[in-house]
Design a protein around this motif. Structure first.
Motif, PDB file in Angstrom:
ATOM      1  N   UNK A  82       0.824  -1.210   0.000  1.00 15.64           N
ATOM      2  CA  UNK A  82       0.000   0.000   0.000  1.00 15.64           C
ATOM      3  C   UNK A  82       0.857   1.258   0.000  1.00 15.64           C
ATOM      4  N   UNK A  84       2.946   3.047   1.337  1.00 11.25           N
ATOM      5  CA  UNK A  84       3.580   3.702   2.493  1.00 11.25           C
ATOM      6  C   UNK A  84       4.193   5.030   2.092  1.00 11.25           C
ATOM      7  N   UNK A  85       3.492   5.775   1.236  1.00 11.59           N
ATOM      8  CA  UNK A  85       3.986   7.093   0.813  1.00 11.59           C
ATOM      9  C   UNK A  85       3.988   8.037   2.006  1.00 11.59           C
ATOM     10  N   UNK A  86       4.998   8.906   2.065  1.00 15.78           N
ATOM     11  CA  UNK A  86       5.004   9.932   3.105  1.00 15.78           C
ATOM     12  C   UNK A  86       4.035  11.026   2.666  1.00 15.78           C
ATOM     13  N   UNK A  87       2.865  11.035   3.282  1.00 15.59           N
ATOM     14  CA  UNK A  87       1.773  11.863   2.763  1.00 15.59           C
ATOM     15  C   UNK A  87       2.021  13.353   2.907  1.00 15.59           C
ATOM     16  N   UNK A  88       2.838  13.727   3.896  1.00 16.98           N
ATOM     17  CA  UNK A  88       3.063  15.157   4.119  1.00 16.98           C
ATOM     18  C   UNK A  88       4.228  15.695   3.304  1.00 16.98           C
ATOM     19  N   UNK A  89       4.780  14.854   2.433  1.00 22.61           N
ATOM     20  CA  UNK A  89       5.910  15.305   1.623  1.00 22.61           C
ATOM     21  C   UNK A  89       5.565  15.235   0.148  1.00 22.61           C
ATOM     22  N   UNK A  97      14.196  11.273   0.542  1.00 22.83           N
ATOM     23  CA  UNK A  97      14.255  10.970   1.978  1.00 22.83           C
ATOM     24  C   UNK A  97      15.495  10.178   2.409  1.00 22.83           C
ATOM     25  N   UNK A 129       1.789  16.061  -4.300  1.00 16.81           N
ATOM     26  CA  UNK A 129       1.736  15.236  -3.099  1.00 16.81           C
ATOM     27  C   UNK A 129       1.224  13.850  -3.482  1.00 16.81           C
ATOM     28  N   UNK A 131      -1.173  12.152  -2.544  1.00 17.84           N
ATOM     29  CA  UNK A 131      -2.626  12.090  -2.721  1.00 17.84           C
ATOM     30  C   UNK A 131      -3.050  12.521  -4.117  1.00 17.84           C
TER      31      UNK A 131
ATOM     32  N   UNK B 158       3.140   1.933   8.740  1.00 15.31           N
ATOM     33  CA  UNK B 158       3.882   1.595   7.519  1.00 15.31           C
ATOM     34  C   UNK B 158       4.863   2.683   7.109  1.00 15.31           C
ATOM     35  N   UNK B 159       4.444   3.938   7.258  1.00 17.48           N
ATOM     36  CA  UNK B 159       5.348   5.035   6.883  1.00 17.48           C
ATOM     37  C   UNK B 159       6.588   5.004   7.759  1.00 17.48           C
ATOM     38  N   UNK B 260      -4.351  18.932   1.812  1.00 20.66           N
ATOM     39  CA  UNK B 260      -4.311  18.373   0.467  1.00 20.66           C
ATOM     40  C   UNK B 260      -3.515  17.078   0.456  1.00 20.66           C
ATOM     41  N   UNK B 261      -2.575  16.986   1.374  1.00 19.55           N
ATOM     42  CA  UNK B 261      -1.710  15.796   1.355  1.00 19.55           C
ATOM     43  C   UNK B 261      -2.284  14.688   2.219  1.00 19.55           C
TER      44      UNK B 261
END
Lengths: 318, 261
Positions: A82, A84-89, A97, A129, A131, B158-159, B260-261
């Motif tokens: 899934x 495991x993307x760093x969502x805030x980056x 990273x 991002x 998302x 996971x992150x 948004x993220x």
């Protein structure tokens, strides 16, 4: 960079996830860990990455004992099902990273990230991002992220499992091409035998935590070591207690001593092959795969009585 | 029609319960601006506000760190007594602040468990800043942990695992991955903790001794002015407190964006 797994076992409570598995992965190869869910393939991969600890056994990376090493010291790239993307980056920061935590110089990071974004065809997406990406793009991003610190081993846990069939096939081809360019030792986990056959040059088949067989795809198909491998890798019929591949089932229109009578219940044309489904007098189902030429030659139709002669039967004791 | 009626009823209810008292306090203050200004500029009032801000400035960081550590322990780790810890975090919400104050009194008083030791070492705890800080920390303890726990669960680990495989150690993973992904929950918890600390009355009232110009916080000052029949003064201080709370609440609603993220 080779991987050696030496008699590794792992339990979760009463459940034996990995049961005394030994496996060698050659440097630069592309290996699949294949098995049904609960077979221990993901746990084994996570043990190699250091995300789980084995109860017993050893892990050697490039011939050095890594059993007690923390994941951040193993220099492995890991790709999660899934993402495991760093969502805030942003995509760029995600890929950077591993280089940032290693405190590489800024311009080196920038160059490496650009190079990787090109490699995974995400140039121009750097400022987005996660998302804002599709599933396939996200998985390519996490691949780039895993590759950025130049890991000695790339581990992928059902990397295409969350994607739809078309994107899946696309990424599959793309992974093979990627591996031709970046010769990093790669191990990926899948429950899809077709995927394993298509992508890997070596397949390790796992069942109930045990290693059933390791070998090139062709060997697994042609010389399965167990009943499980024969039925899990490719299709098989059970005729008189023996296992027979559908394309090893010969059909005759005339009675024969060594043949068994059966009735055709369904015929499907699959491009260059024809699939013929039959019932024997006991009602058991048999599937035969014929070339179109042979099929036309025999002139078969539904409801016809034919004689079935298995060519290469296999009997397994286990 | 009935939906409109329900809406009106809800609004009327809120107006009576929440808005009317606030409005009346504002209105009363501006009836006599001179007296209000005198009360606000009195040295004891200024001291009281400084004390309130000082206590808040200490209690909030302490509870923020504790809340995050607690939430991480509860969500990410397995250890005996975890359920108990989870339950205890809510204790300050269930307990009346007066009870908290009294128990501190018993614990740190001359005869108390810690009181004897403190007395021997000549440390002034009760009727002084330390007791007021501890009381405030106690009553405002749950908010950060309660905000962070569900977010931490939702984000999953996971992150963090990905970060480890990419070469980041425990601290790097915390600062670069965990904290950013729970930051809005932390900010929200900090704001609630701040509001609660600014407004604390009961526990602090018990342990402070209410010495004017020394251990009197803003809320205690309101009560004191009220008891001395200086109503404009009580109203004026209340208004400043109310405004501080409103600023905090507005900050809370505007700061939390649609991510948004």
């Amino acid at each position: 960079m080779s991987i050696v797994v030496r008699s590794v076992s792992k339990r979760f409570g009463d459940f034996v996830a990995v049961d005394d598995v030994s496996l060698e992965v050659e440097g630069g190869s592309l290996t699949a860990l294949l098995g049904p869910s609960g077979s221990g393939k993901s746990t084994l991969l996570r043990i190699i990455a250091g995300l789980e600890w084995p109860d017993s056994g050893e892990i050697l990376l490039s011939e050095r004992d890594a059993t007690a090493l923390a994941p951040q010291k193993r220099n492995v790239g890991f790709v999660f099902q899934h993402y495991a993307a760093f969502k805030h980056m942003t995509v760029r920061d995600n890929v950077a990273f591993g280089l940032k935590v290693r405190r590489r110089p800024k311009n080196e990071i920038r160059e490496r990230v650009d190079e990787l974004l090109n490699l995974v065809q995400l140039h121009g997406f750097g400022d987005r991002y996660p998302a804002q990406l599709s599933g396939g793009q996200r998985q390519r991003m996490s691949l780039a992220r895993a590759l950025a610190p130049e890991p000695q081993v790339l581990l992928l846990d059902e990397p295409f499992g969350a994607l739809d069939a078309r994107v899946r096939a696309e990424l599959r081809d793309w992974l093979i091409r990627l591996h031709d360019v970046v010769h990093v030792t790669t191990v990926f986990v899948t429950h899809d035998q077709e995927e394993a056959m298509e992508v890997a040059d070596q397949i390790a088949v796992l069942n109930h935590g045990r290693l059933e067989q390791v070998g090139p795809p062709r060997e697994l198909y042609d010389e399965p070591a167990s009943k499980f491998v024969m039925t899990f890798v490719g299709d098989a019929n059970v005729i008189d207690g023996a296992l027979v591949r559908p394309h090893d089932v010969e059909l005759l229109t005339e009675p024969d001593e060594a043949a068994m009578e059966a009735m055709i219940v369904r015929v499907t044309i699959l491009g260059r092959d024809a699939k013929v489904e039959l019932h024997d007098d006991g009602g058991a189902e048999i599937v035969a795969l014929l070339t179109r030429e042979r099929f036309e030659e025999l002139d078969l139709w539904r409801g016809q009585t034919v004689w079935v002669r298995p060519q290469r039967e296999r009997v397994f004791t286990t | 029609m009935s939906r409109l009626g329900l809406r009106l009823l809800a609004l009327a209810y809120l107006a009576t319960i929440l808005v009317a008292p606030l409005v009346i306090v504002f209105w009363r203050t501006f009836e006599d601006v001179g007296a209000a200004w005198d009360a606000l500029s009195a040295p004891d009032t200024i001291h009281a506000f400084k004390l309130t801000l000082l206590i808040t400035a200490i209690a909030v960081p302490v509870n923020t760190v504790f809340g995050i550590v607690c939430a991480l322990a509860i969500v990410r780790r397995r250890f005996p007594g975890k359920g108990l810890l989870n339950a205890f975090i809510d204790l300050p919400l269930a307990l009346s602040p007066v009870v908290v104050g009294l128990s501190l009194f018993l614990l740190y008083g001359r005869e108390g468990w810690f009181g004897v030791w403190l007395g021997r070492h000549n440390i002034q705890f009760l009727f002084a800043l330390p007791a007021m800080i501890v009381a405030t920390i106690f009553v405002s303890l749950p908010f950060v942990a309660r905000e962070v726990i569900p977010t931490l669960r939702e984000v999953g680990d996971e992150q963090e695992q990905a970060s480890r495989t990419l070469g980041a150690g425990g601290w790097q993973t915390f600062w670069r991955i965990t904290l950013p992904s729970i930051r809005w929950a932390v900010i929200y918890g900090v704001i609630l903790t701040t509001a609660r600390s600014l407004g604390e009355y009961g526990a602090v009232a018990v342990v402070s001794g209410r010495i004017q110009g020394q251990t009197e916080t803003a809320t205690l000052r309101v009560e004191e002015q009220y008891e001395q029949f200086n109503l404009p003064g009580a109203y004026a201080i209340s208004i400043v407190l109310a405004l501080m709370a409103i600023v905090v609440l507005v900050a809370m609603t505007t700061i939390r964006p649609k991510e948004t993220a």
